[in-house]
Design an enzyme around this catalytic site. Structure first.
Site, PDB file in Angstrom:
ATOM      1  CG  HIS A 117      -3.707  -0.697   6.661  1.00  0.00           C
ATOM      2  ND1 HIS A 117      -3.436  -0.644   8.013  1.00  0.00           N
ATOM      3  CD2 HIS A 117      -2.773   0.110   6.067  1.00  0.00           C
ATOM      4  CE1 HIS A 117      -2.394   0.153   8.214  1.00  0.00           C
ATOM      5  NE2 HIS A 117      -1.981   0.625   7.053  1.00  0.00           N
ATOM      6  CG  HIS A 152       4.253  -2.990  10.077  1.00  0.00           C
ATOM      7  ND1 HIS A 152       3.607  -2.127  10.943  1.00  0.00           N
ATOM      8  CD2 HIS A 152       4.413  -2.299   8.923  1.00  0.00           C
ATOM      9  CE1 HIS A 152       3.387  -0.975  10.320  1.00  0.00           C
ATOM     10  NE2 HIS A 152       3.871  -1.039   9.096  1.00  0.00           N
ATOM     11  CG  HIS A 160       0.126   4.071   4.939  1.00  0.00           C
ATOM     12  ND1 HIS A 160      -0.606   3.233   5.747  1.00  0.00           N
ATOM     13  CD2 HIS A 160      -0.634   5.188   4.746  1.00  0.00           C
ATOM     14  CE1 HIS A 160      -1.776   3.813   6.022  1.00  0.00           C
ATOM     15  NE2 HIS A 160      -1.816   4.985   5.432  1.00  0.00           N
ATOM     16  CG  ASP A 218       1.046  -1.713   7.425  1.00  0.00           C
ATOM     17  OD1 ASP A 218       1.999  -2.492   7.332  1.00  0.00           O
ATOM     18  OD2 ASP A 218       1.202  -0.479   7.516  1.00  0.00           O
ATOM     19  CG  HIS A 276      -0.351   0.051   2.533  1.00  0.00           C
ATOM     20  ND1 HIS A 276       0.580  -0.861   2.968  1.00  0.00           N
ATOM     21  CD2 HIS A 276      -0.529   0.927   3.564  1.00  0.00           C
ATOM     22  CE1 HIS A 276       0.933  -0.557   4.205  1.00  0.00           C
ATOM     23  NE2 HIS A 276       0.295   0.524   4.590  1.00  0.00           N
ATOM     24  CG  ASP A 292       5.186   2.472   6.959  1.00  0.00           C
ATOM     25  OD1 ASP A 292       4.311   2.880   6.179  1.00  0.00           O
ATOM     26  OD2 ASP A 292       4.948   1.674   7.902  1.00  0.00           O
ATOM     27  CG  HIS A 293       4.474  -0.362   3.773  1.00  0.00           C
ATOM     28  ND1 HIS A 293       4.431  -1.695   4.069  1.00  0.00           N
ATOM     29  CD2 HIS A 293       4.065   0.289   4.892  1.00  0.00           C
ATOM     30  CE1 HIS A 293       3.997  -1.851   5.306  1.00  0.00           C
ATOM     31  NE2 HIS A 293       3.767  -0.672   5.832  1.00  0.00           N
TER      32      HIS A 293
HETATM   33 ZN   LIG Z   1       3.221   0.346   7.675  1.00  0.00          ZN
HETATM   34 ZN   LIG Z   2      -0.003   1.346   6.585  1.00  0.00          ZN
END
Ligand SMILES: [Zn+2]
Ligand SMILES: [Zn+2]
Length: 302
Positions: free
Chosen positions: A137, A266, A62, A208, A60, A64-65
């Site tokens: 999520h 995670h 976000h 996530d 996804h 951090d990914h």
């Molecule tokens: Zn994440």
């Molecule tokens: Zn996320």
């Protein structure tokens, strides 16, 4: 085949944990799941060449990914590459990559194939396929599974010889699933000399997400499940609100699904000591692993 957990932190990096990414190495090919900031460095530390990455699966959008993706693509552009690079992800992945490419003005001297996908089979190869599964999520998010096709059963040399065959190229033909005809006109079928087909392996990456039925179903009999395990059960409410799972929830799900190896990832930065999470998971799933950066987990043939 092996899984290498490249980055096992969630949301923010810590000194011990890099941001989300996991590699799956299968017969020389590398598949990458997510590409958090620092993934290039983690690949180098794991001695995995970026040039062997065949496909990248993004869960996804976000940060951090995905923040590691532009850097990785830029590095790949430094050296000619013959094979195309596939990037799969939910709606928005195309825009994200193309906007980066435009504003950072980097070139890809290779074919970059961007695929916005939904739940279902997303790539079909000779010996395996990839499936996507919808996650639960706070943002449109997908999990991914590599599912190997059945392999032919074991070849019985004894049976073959008893049918009048001599060791040689005909053995190979039968192993490849071809009928053969003997000089006396007798036909031998592969089923006459092969045992039952052997199941392939299944590896799932799901983060996530809150625990969700799609992943539970897909995880039935999985060899490896890499799953969001951001929180302890004590933070169950927060996990739900933020769209994540507790290790207890995932351990239960994995146990019910008959998963062979469970890797929780995670991990929230609030657990500098992950023993609490490990204990919690192992009361339910005794062989559970709390993923740490650069762990290698073999996935043997069944
Ligand atoms: Zn994440
Ligand atoms: Zn996320």
């Amino acid at each position: 085949m092996k899984v290498i957990t490249l980055g096992t932190s969630g949301a923010v990096p810590t000194l011990k944990r890099s941001l989300p990414a996991a590699a799956l190495q299968r017969e020389g090919e590398i598949f990458l799941f997510d590409c958090g900031e620092g993934t290039q460095m983690q690949l180098m530390k794991a001695k995995l060449s970026i040039y062997k990455v065949e496909k990248i699966f993004i869960s996804h959008l976000h940060g951090d990914h995905v923040v590691g993706l532009p850097g990785l693509l830029m590095s790949l552009g430094q050296t000619p590459r013959e094979k195309p690079l596939f990037i799969y992800g939910p709606r928005g992945i195309k825009d994200y990559v193309l906007a980066n490419k435009k504003h950072l003005n980097f070139h890809c001297e290779y074919e970059l194939l961007l695929r916005e996908v939904k739940e279902g089979i997303i790539s079909e190869e000779d010996k395996y396929r990839f499936e996507a599964v919808a996650l639960d999520h706070n943002h449109l998010s997908l999990g991914y599974a590599l599912i190997e096709k059945e392999r032919p059963g074991k070849f019985s040399v004894e049976k073959a010889k008893s049918l009048g065959l001599e060791e040689g190229p005909l053995f190979g033909k039968l192993q490849r699933g071809e009928d053969i005809k003997l000089e006396n006109g007798k036909v031998i079928h592969p089923r006459d000399v092969l045992g039952k087909p052997r199941r392939g392996r299944k590896v799932i990456y799901a983060t996530d997400t809150r625990p969700c039925p799609g992943v539970a179903k897909l995880s039935q009999g999985a060899d490896v499940l890499i799953h969001d395990g951001m929180f302890s059960q004590q933070e169950e409410k927060e996990a739900r609100e933020r769209g994540h799972s507790t290790v207890t929830q995932v351990a239960r799900m994995a146990k019910d699904a008959g998963v062979n190896r469970l890797i929780l990832t995670h991990i929230s930065s609030r657990y500098p000591d992950d023993n609490l999470l490990l204990k919690e998971a192992r009361t339910i799933f005794p062989s559970a692993i709390i993923g740490r950066d650069l762990m290698e987990i073999e996935v043997p043939l069944p």
